[in-house]
Design a protein around this motif. Structure first.
Motif, PDB file in Angstrom:
ATOM      1  N   GLN A 175      -7.168 -11.838  -3.751  1.00 57.62           N
ATOM      2  CA  GLN A 175      -7.067 -11.741  -4.578  1.00 57.62           C
ATOM      3  C   GLN A 175      -6.074 -11.160  -5.740  1.00 57.62           C
ATOM      4  N   SER A 179      -3.759 -13.907  -7.605  1.00 55.03           N
ATOM      5  CA  SER A 179      -3.119 -13.025  -9.179  1.00 55.03           C
ATOM      6  C   SER A 179      -1.706 -12.786  -9.436  1.00 55.03           C
ATOM      7  N   SER A 182      -0.158 -16.190  -9.470  1.00 53.16           N
ATOM      8  CA  SER A 182      -0.437 -16.693 -10.736  1.00 53.16           C
ATOM      9  C   SER A 182       0.405 -16.648 -12.153  1.00 53.16           C
ATOM     10  N   TRP A 215      -4.781  -4.036 -14.632  1.00 53.31           N
ATOM     11  CA  TRP A 215      -3.890  -4.910 -13.835  1.00 53.31           C
ATOM     12  C   TRP A 215      -2.590  -4.809 -14.756  1.00 53.31           C
ATOM     13  N   GLY A 304     -10.198 -15.044 -18.728  1.00 59.09           N
ATOM     14  CA  GLY A 304     -10.197 -14.494 -17.289  1.00 59.09           C
ATOM     15  C   GLY A 304     -11.570 -13.534 -17.374  1.00 59.09           C
ATOM     16  N   SER A 309      -9.916 -11.469 -11.046  1.00 61.58           N
ATOM     17  CA  SER A 309      -9.305 -10.114 -10.441  1.00 61.58           C
ATOM     18  C   SER A 309      -7.784 -10.476 -12.080  1.00 61.58           C
ATOM     19  N   GLY A 310      -8.186 -11.268 -13.257  1.00 61.87           N
ATOM     20  CA  GLY A 310      -7.852 -11.592 -14.703  1.00 61.87           C
ATOM     21  C   GLY A 310      -7.662 -12.842 -14.813  1.00 61.87           C
ATOM     22  N   VAL A 312      -7.940 -16.871 -16.119  1.00 60.39           N
ATOM     23  CA  VAL A 312      -7.656 -17.573 -14.620  1.00 60.39           C
ATOM     24  C   VAL A 312      -6.808 -19.757 -15.577  1.00 60.39           C
ATOM     25  N   GLN A 364      -8.849 -17.055  -6.561  1.00 58.83           N
ATOM     26  CA  GLN A 364      -8.759 -15.398  -7.406  1.00 58.83           C
ATOM     27  C   GLN A 364     -10.163 -15.248  -7.219  1.00 58.83           C
TER      28      GLN A 364
END
Length: 503
Positions: A175, A179, A182, A215, A304, A309-310, A312, A364
């Motif tokens: 994941q 992330s 992305s 993050w 998100g 995990s952050g 999207v 993710q």
């Protein structure tokens, strides 16, 4: 390059004298991060806590904890986050529930009531010093080698969740890698395969125990950039950090942006910033417009959750230049590799432009993108792919980017001996988005409490953002036919407007 390989390479290869993490007047180099990482790795290996081992960390916004997080993620271990922001009683309960074989904490945290005892009921303590020392205390019990492990899990993070009781969300290395991909994070190497440090700086003013803060630290270190850690957001410290380190991008919640505007910060002190990313709470379009008009900074909203995990979905700078006048208020568009749809309560997909419950499919997510994940948000998606968040399917109150669950505050109030029943609702707030207010029915057999007494009691058991801004004493609550508290009518009784619906 895998995230583990990249982080391990940075610790081994990065120029040891180059500054990596800054906190207040302290600057830590890559060499210091590497030295602390080696110490921690040696301690954990000595007690058979290798790859897959769950390691608890009471995360504070300090360079030492950035080093610990980097070390664990570079060695395939599982970072289990513990929050020093919660009252000691709740921290101890979280430690007990997590049943960790080892916990890394500062002496300050270990001095809190009950914390040391809670840790040693399950494992051992590693004390992290502000001078970079790292040592395991010789405390029983002896660690067993058959402790539960979490292979493939990078982070276990406590989140508010969407329906009441907090839960732990497991984020896998896969994941995190998705992330980072992305987000198009740079992971540069030269022609000889040697890791190249990035340029610029990342300012992290969100607690590392929240996904945004952690993050921010992980991605900044991954990119080889300088990480500037603040204990929390304050206008003077944040502006000084921008003025000193000259970042081109930064992250801020809407409440922080409003504080900058209210403080009338001179534009030249923010001159390096081109964009500000904003998540955790909807950003009012008027606030984004003011940031652009006053400072020339484009506010890029994101959407998100910890479970992903952050972010999207969100705005890019190019989208903002082209679409902002026509799409003000949207949360942006799906990031590459992410699919969004809106469905009915029964799961039937709705046509473009219809309002319903948002579902997301992405690598993710914990399921790797094999299935749609239902959120707690009401949304619509227009013909150009822009996402509009229109409310929440649950009752969480978003206060300055932090989730406040009414049930948690209600329980705290009802523990007071003078309270028979409590109800908690959210109301709009110009700067923070929403804030909790409460009403209580007192017990008839004790002295009637005052609002000040109850707020003081809340401060002893709740985090600061959970404490109601106002508590009203009532003789009875308005109720539905099923005898549940009628929140709409309660807001009327309290003379407060309902929470706004964006869109």
């Amino acid at each position: 390059m895998a995230i583990q390989e990249r982080l391990a390479g940075l610790l081994a290869q990065a120029a040891p004298a180059t500054v990596a993490v800054v906190h207040s007047d302290t600057a830590w180099t890559w060499g210091q991060l590497s030295t602390l990482s080696q110490k921690l790795n040696g301690i954990l290996n000595a007690v058979a806590l290798g790859a897959g081992a769950r390691v608890g960390v009471v995360l504070e916004n300090r360079p030492q904890f950035a080093a610990v997080a980097t070390s664990l993620l570079s060695t395939d271990r599982c970072l289990t986050t513990l929050s020093p922001l919660q009252p000691p009683e709740r921290l101890c309960a979280d430690i007990d529930a997590s049943a960790l074989p080892v916990v890394v904490a500062s002496a300050t945290t270990l001095a809190l009531p009950g914390v040391r005892d809670a840790i040693v009921r399950h494992g051992r303590i590693i004390v992290l010093g502000w001078d970079g020392t790292c040592a395991m205390e010789p405390v029983e019990p002896i660690l067993a080698t058959d402790r539960p492990t979490a292979p493939g899990v990078a982070i276990e993070m406590l989140t508010s969740g969407t329906t009441g009781k907090p839960k732990r969300v497991q984020l896998t290395y896969g994941q995190l890698a998705t992330s980072i991909g992305s987000a198009r994070m740079p992971g540069k190497v030269d022609g000889n395969g040697k890791i190249v440090l990035g340029t610029g700086a990342t300012i992290v003013s969100t607690p590392m125990v929240h996904i945004g803060g952690l993050w921010g630290v992980i991605t900044s270190i991954y990119a080889g950039r300088r990480t500037v850690l603040l204990d929390r957001f304050t206008v003077p410290e944040w502006v000084d950090a921008v003025d000193t380190h000259k970042p081109r991008a930064a992250g801020l919640v809407p409440a922080a942006m409003q504080m900058l505007i209210d403080a009338d910060v001179p534009p030249h002190r923010l001159a390096s910033l081109q964009v500000v990313t904003s998540g955790t709470a909807p950003c009012p379009p008027a606030l984004a417009d003011t940031m652009l008009e006053r400072y020339g900074i484009r506010v890029l909203m994101t959407y998100g959750a910890t479970e992903f995990s952050g972010a999207v979905a969100g705005w890019t700078k190019a989208d903002h230049v082209q679409w902002w006048p026509a799409k003000q208020g949207a949360a942006g568009r799906a990031f590459p590799g992410v699919s969004l749809r809106v469905v009915t309560d029964q799961g039937a997909e709705l046509p473009v432009g219809s309002s319903g419950i948002l579902e997301i499919r992405t690598a993710q997510a914990a399921n790797g993108g094999r299935e749609w994940v239902r959120t707690s948000d009401l949304a619509r998606i227009d013909h150009d792919g822009f996402l509009w968040i229109e409310g929440r399917a649950d009752d969480a109150i978003i206060r300055g980017g932090f989730k406040v669950h009414p049930a948690v505050v209600k329980a705290a109030l009802e523990r007071h001996p003078a309270v028979r029943e409590a109800a908690v609702v959210g109301v709009p707030h110009e700067r923070l988005g929403s804030v909790p207010i409460a009403a209580v029915i007192p017990r008839a057999d004790v002295d009637r409490p005052t609002s000040d007494v109850l707020i003081t009691a809340c401060r002893e058991t709740l985090t600061p953002y959970e404490v109601p801004t106002r508590i009203t004493i009532l003789d009875e609550f308005p109720r539905t036919a099923a005898m549940k508290v009628d929140r709409v009518r309660l807001l009327e009784v309290l003379g407060a407007p309902p929470q706004p619906v964006a869109g």
